[in-house]
Design an enzyme around this catalytic site. Structure first.
Site, PDB file in Angstrom:
ATOM      1  CG  ASP A  27       6.104  67.645  24.263  1.00  0.00           C
ATOM      2  OD1 ASP A  27       6.523  66.703  24.968  1.00  0.00           O
ATOM      3  OD2 ASP A  27       5.945  68.862  24.329  1.00  0.00           O
ATOM      4  CG  ASP A  29       5.617  70.399  30.958  1.00  0.00           C
ATOM      5  OD1 ASP A  29       4.433  70.470  31.972  1.00  0.00           O
ATOM      6  OD2 ASP A  29       6.304  71.460  30.707  1.00  0.00           O
TER       7      ASP A  29
HETATM    8  N1  PLP Z   1      11.828  65.877  32.170  1.00  0.00           N
HETATM    9  C1  PLP Z   1      11.391  66.718  33.278  1.00  0.00           C
HETATM   10  C2  PLP Z   1      11.881  66.421  34.624  1.00  0.00           C
HETATM   11  C3  PLP Z   1      10.082  67.608  33.002  1.00  0.00           C
HETATM   12  O1  PLP Z   1      10.000  68.231  34.361  1.00  0.00           O
HETATM   13  C4  PLP Z   1       9.606  67.744  31.808  1.00  0.00           C
HETATM   14  C5  PLP Z   1       8.592  68.977  31.713  1.00  0.00           C
HETATM   15  O2  PLP Z   1       8.112  69.531  32.712  1.00  0.00           O
HETATM   16  C6  PLP Z   1      10.259  66.854  30.797  1.00  0.00           C
HETATM   17  C7  PLP Z   1      11.242  66.272  31.012  1.00  0.00           C
HETATM   18  C8  PLP Z   1       9.775  67.597  29.233  1.00  0.00           C
HETATM   19  O3  PLP Z   1       8.427  66.709  29.355  1.00  0.00           O
HETATM   20  P1  PLP Z   1       7.889  66.767  27.810  1.00  0.00           P
HETATM   21  O4  PLP Z   1       8.470  65.938  26.937  1.00  0.00           O
HETATM   22  O5  PLP Z   1       6.653  65.924  28.112  1.00  0.00           O
HETATM   23  O6  PLP Z   1       7.709  68.102  27.370  1.00  0.00           O
HETATM   24 CA    CA Z   2       7.321  69.660  25.753  1.00  0.00          CA
END
Ligand code: PLP
Ligand code: CA
Length: 304
Positions: A27, A29
């Site tokens: 993953d 973020d």
């Molecule tokens: N969608 C948006 C708009 C985001 O800002 C984030 C994280 O910053 C995510 C989804 C989640 O991303 P990930 O699946 O990489 O954690």
């Molecule tokens: Ca995440």
């Protein structure tokens, strides 16, 4: 698969786990970066895994960027050897779904952002144009495109009542597909703030339309199918590393992957234990097999 035991791993155990896996799904973020800051050691972990012959993939529910834009972000944050083909976002996979699975005959009405629109364009999926609001435009007279055969909802900082109303009208037709990029409820921002996620906008439209969206992003299996159709992954030899139990870990469980929770993001160890100890079978699937403080722990384990 396995015990869903929330076992905190240390050096030698991390090495044994990685020895048993050929594919590592990260993953983004909360795992390899937080916003615009790389998690310490994450770029080195990715490079080292690749050097050791592992296949590495990135699976993100963030639909705001097209793939080529992610390549730039990876390189800006110090990840020097990540290829566009290894990046699977909910925007890219939504476009793939409309083209390859739904085989959409018509246009898609998008509540979303630039990343979604670019991926749809790249996939050759026609999008209903959103005209600028005319003075006097209202829910009574805003134009509806008769060619719309799908509604796709994602993260949209320009979400409006008018967009909700239009989407709702399109979904009156049972032939109109209802898709959501991801179910994320909210995301952390700097300074302790949060932003509502795609899931909150989807929930508004689900209520307004009395329908349920088909989710493309994690925890849906489709993102794994998408990677698998291109790279042929064996779930038994694949590992999912994430920071959110209800999306990343459930995704791993749904796809038959071993799962690792990192504590650099949204979910806590206490929440993991609560899922593990829950009486609800569904909730247990949100409990990870393993826990590490940070992906940096992998670096230590591999360098020992
Ligand atoms: N969608 C948006 C708009 C985001 O800002 C984030 C994280 O910053 C995510 C989804 C989640 O991303 P990930 O699946 O990489 O954690
Ligand atoms: Ca995440």
């Amino acid at each position: 698969g396995g015990g869903r035991g929330c076992v905190t791993l240390c050096g030698a155990q991390i090495r044994d786990l990685l020895d048993a896996k050929h594919n590592v799904l990260f993953d983004c973020d909360g795992v390899i970066w937080n916003g615009e800051t790389a998690v310490t050691g994450a770029p080195e972990v990715v490079s080292l895994l690749k050097q050791r012959g592992k296949r590495v993939f990135f699976v993100t529910n963030n639909c705001t960027r097209p793939r080529e834009n992610y390549v730039q972000k990876f390189s800006r944050l110090g990840f020097t050897d990540v290829a566009e083909e290894e990046i699977f976002s909910s925007a890219y996979c939504s476009a793939a779904y409309l083209r390859d699975v739904a085989r959409l005959q018509g246009k898609v009405y998008v509540i979303g952002c630039g990343g979604v629109l670019k991926e749809l364009r790249d996939a050759g999926v026609p999008v209903a144009e959103e005209e600028d609001a005319e003075p006097g435009a209202s829910i009574y007279n805003c134009p509806l495109d008769p060619d719309v055969k799908a509604v796709l909802v994602g993260y949209d900082e320009n979400f409006t009542f008018m967009k909700l109303a239009k989407a709702c009208c399109y979904l009156r037709s049972s032939e109109c597909l209802f898709l959501a990029t991801d179910p994320d409820p909210w995301h952390p921002l700097r300074g302790g703030r949060v932003t509502p996620g795609s899931g909150s906008l989807t929930a508004a439209l689900e209520t307004a339309s009395s329908r349920k969206a088909t989710v493309i992003g994690k925890p849906s299996r489709f993102m794994f199918d998408c990677i698998s159709s291109q790279f042929g992954l064996d779930p038994a030899h694949s590992l999912m590393i994430g920071d959110r139990l209800e999306t990343d870990v459930l995704f791993g469980s749904n796809c038959g992957l071993a799962t690792v929770l990192t504590l650099t993001g949204v979910s806590t160890l206490q929440e993991a234990f609560a899922f593990r100890d829950s009486q609800e079978p569904q909730q247990k699937h949100c409990a990870p097999d393993y826990v590490v403080e940070s992906v940096a722990d992998i670096l230590q384990a591999l360098e020992e």
